[in-house]
Motif scaffolding. Structure first.
Motif, PDB file in Angstrom:
ATOM      1  N   LYS A   1       0.868  -1.168   0.000  1.00  0.00           N
ATOM      2  CA  LYS A   1       0.000   0.000   0.000  1.00  0.00           C
ATOM      3  C   LYS A   1       0.903   1.216   0.000  1.00  0.00           C
ATOM      4  O   LYS A   1       2.012   1.185   0.551  1.00  0.00           O
ATOM      5  N   THR A   2       0.413   2.288  -0.638  1.00  0.00           N
ATOM      6  CA  THR A   2       1.170   3.532  -0.652  1.00  0.00           C
ATOM      7  C   THR A   2       0.250   4.693  -0.295  1.00  0.00           C
ATOM      8  O   THR A   2      -0.973   4.585  -0.363  1.00  0.00           O
ATOM      9  N   ASP A   3       0.885   5.812   0.038  1.00  0.00           N
ATOM     10  CA  ASP A   3       0.128   7.037   0.236  1.00  0.00           C
ATOM     11  C   ASP A   3      -0.092   7.694  -1.126  1.00  0.00           C
ATOM     12  O   ASP A   3       0.264   7.127  -2.168  1.00  0.00           O
ATOM     13  N   LEU A   4      -0.646   8.888  -1.137  1.00  0.00           N
ATOM     14  CA  LEU A   4      -0.957   9.573  -2.393  1.00  0.00           C
ATOM     15  C   LEU A   4       0.283   9.906  -3.222  1.00  0.00           C
ATOM     16  O   LEU A   4       0.202  10.067  -4.432  1.00  0.00           O
ATOM     17  N   LYS A   5       1.422  10.005  -2.575  1.00  0.00           N
ATOM     18  CA  LYS A   5       2.659  10.326  -3.291  1.00  0.00           C
ATOM     19  C   LYS A   5       3.425   9.078  -3.713  1.00  0.00           C
ATOM     20  O   LYS A   5       4.523   9.172  -4.231  1.00  0.00           O
ATOM     21  N   GLY A   6       2.848   7.896  -3.475  1.00  0.00           N
ATOM     22  CA  GLY A   6       3.487   6.648  -3.877  1.00  0.00           C
ATOM     23  C   GLY A   6       4.516   6.134  -2.893  1.00  0.00           C
ATOM     24  O   GLY A   6       5.290   5.240  -3.218  1.00  0.00           O
ATOM     25  N   ARG A   7       4.530   6.666  -1.668  1.00  0.00           N
ATOM     26  CA  ARG A   7       5.449   6.168  -0.634  1.00  0.00           C
ATOM     27  C   ARG A   7       4.822   4.957   0.048  1.00  0.00           C
ATOM     28  O   ARG A   7       3.636   4.972   0.403  1.00  0.00           O
TER      29      ARG A   7
ATOM     30  N   LEU B   1      -7.303   7.940  -0.749  1.00  0.00           N
ATOM     31  CA  LEU B   1      -6.400   8.033   0.400  1.00  0.00           C
ATOM     32  C   LEU B   1      -4.995   7.541   0.068  1.00  0.00           C
ATOM     33  O   LEU B   1      -4.024   7.930   0.698  1.00  0.00           O
ATOM     34  N   GLY B   2      -4.927   6.630  -0.874  1.00  0.00           N
ATOM     35  CA  GLY B   2      -3.670   5.999  -1.238  1.00  0.00           C
ATOM     36  C   GLY B   2      -3.965   4.919  -2.263  1.00  0.00           C
ATOM     37  O   GLY B   2      -5.022   4.908  -2.894  1.00  0.00           O
ATOM     38  N   TYR B   3      -3.013   3.982  -2.393  1.00  0.00           N
ATOM     39  CA  TYR B   3      -3.141   2.957  -3.428  1.00  0.00           C
ATOM     40  C   TYR B   3      -2.770   1.601  -2.860  1.00  0.00           C
ATOM     41  O   TYR B   3      -1.957   1.494  -1.955  1.00  0.00           O
ATOM     42  N   HIS B   4      -3.380   0.567  -3.431  1.00  0.00           N
ATOM     43  CA  HIS B   4      -3.203  -0.811  -2.976  1.00  0.00           C
ATOM     44  C   HIS B   4      -2.824  -1.643  -4.194  1.00  0.00           C
ATOM     45  O   HIS B   4      -3.455  -1.547  -5.231  1.00  0.00           O
ATOM     46  N   SER B   5      -1.795  -2.461  -4.050  1.00  0.00           N
ATOM     47  CA  SER B   5      -1.364  -3.303  -5.160  1.00  0.00           C
ATOM     48  C   SER B   5      -1.213  -4.744  -4.705  1.00  0.00           C
ATOM     49  O   SER B   5      -0.554  -5.027  -3.702  1.00  0.00           O
ATOM     50  N   ASN B   6      -1.858  -5.637  -5.465  1.00  0.00           N
ATOM     51  CA  ASN B   6      -1.691  -7.086  -5.293  1.00  0.00           C
ATOM     52  C   ASN B   6      -0.968  -7.580  -6.529  1.00  0.00           C
ATOM     53  O   ASN B   6      -1.381  -7.280  -7.651  1.00  0.00           O
TER      54      ASN B   6
END
Length: 174
Positions: free
Chosen positions: A24-30, A111-116
């Motif tokens: 998972k990342t925040d809006l800035k991809g961290r 809120l952010g991003y989720h990657s599987n």
């Protein structure tokens, strides 16, 4: 913190067919979360990953235009499937079939991003590797990086339009 060796080793690493790499990342991809499969496959510790840009695992063979498409899609609240070649801490590489989605709050705000990420089909990787090599070559031609990414993006869009499919349809057809 040093990311990784500049030159990849050429060695491939893998993970189990039944395993899923999750981050998972925040809006800035961290990176705000990374599961054990991610840490084991990438060779980074949780401490080394948390707070770092997800691009810490970006392999130089990956066309920037694919990441632009990915980030533009999820920022617009869409989901995307993409084949991605990542680079482990020691320079080894590993391919994944990524499914990236935005994480939304109750009001529908991102809120952010989720990657599987799952282990990809080797035949699909072979097909996409040729396309990615073409795209990275196009990106490298102009002196200006932005012009190169624009040219590669235009090439990808033309290719997809010629096939009459969107990017997700293309990826899932491989």
């Amino acid at each position: 913190m040093a990311k990784y060796a500049v030159s990849p080793t050429g060695r491939a690493v893998t993970f189990g067919r039944d395993e899923i790499i999750v981050s998972k990342t925040d809006l800035k991809g961290r990176i705000t979360y990374c599961n054990d499969v991610f840490r084991r496959t990438s060779g980074f510790t949780e401490r080394e990953l948390l707070g770092q840009p997800h691009s810490i695992i970006r392999h130089p063979d990956m066309p920037r235009c694919v990441f632009k498409l990915l980030w533009d899609t999820v920022a617009a609240k869409g989901e995307i499937f993409a084949y991605v070649k990542n680079m482990a801490r020691n320079g080894d590489h590993y391919w994944v079939l990524a499914h990236v989605t935005p994480s939304l709050d109750a009001g529908g705000n991102v809120l952010g991003y989720h990657s599987n990420r799952r282990l990809p089909d080797p035949n699909a990787v072979a097909a996409v590797e040729r396309l990615y090599a073409d795209l990275t070559a196009i990106e490298a031609r102009p002196d200006n990086r932005k012009d190169g990414m624009t040219a590669a993006s235009d090439h990808l869009i033309d290719l997809l339009q010629g096939k009459g499919v969107g990017y997700d349809q293309f990826v899932l057809s491989l």
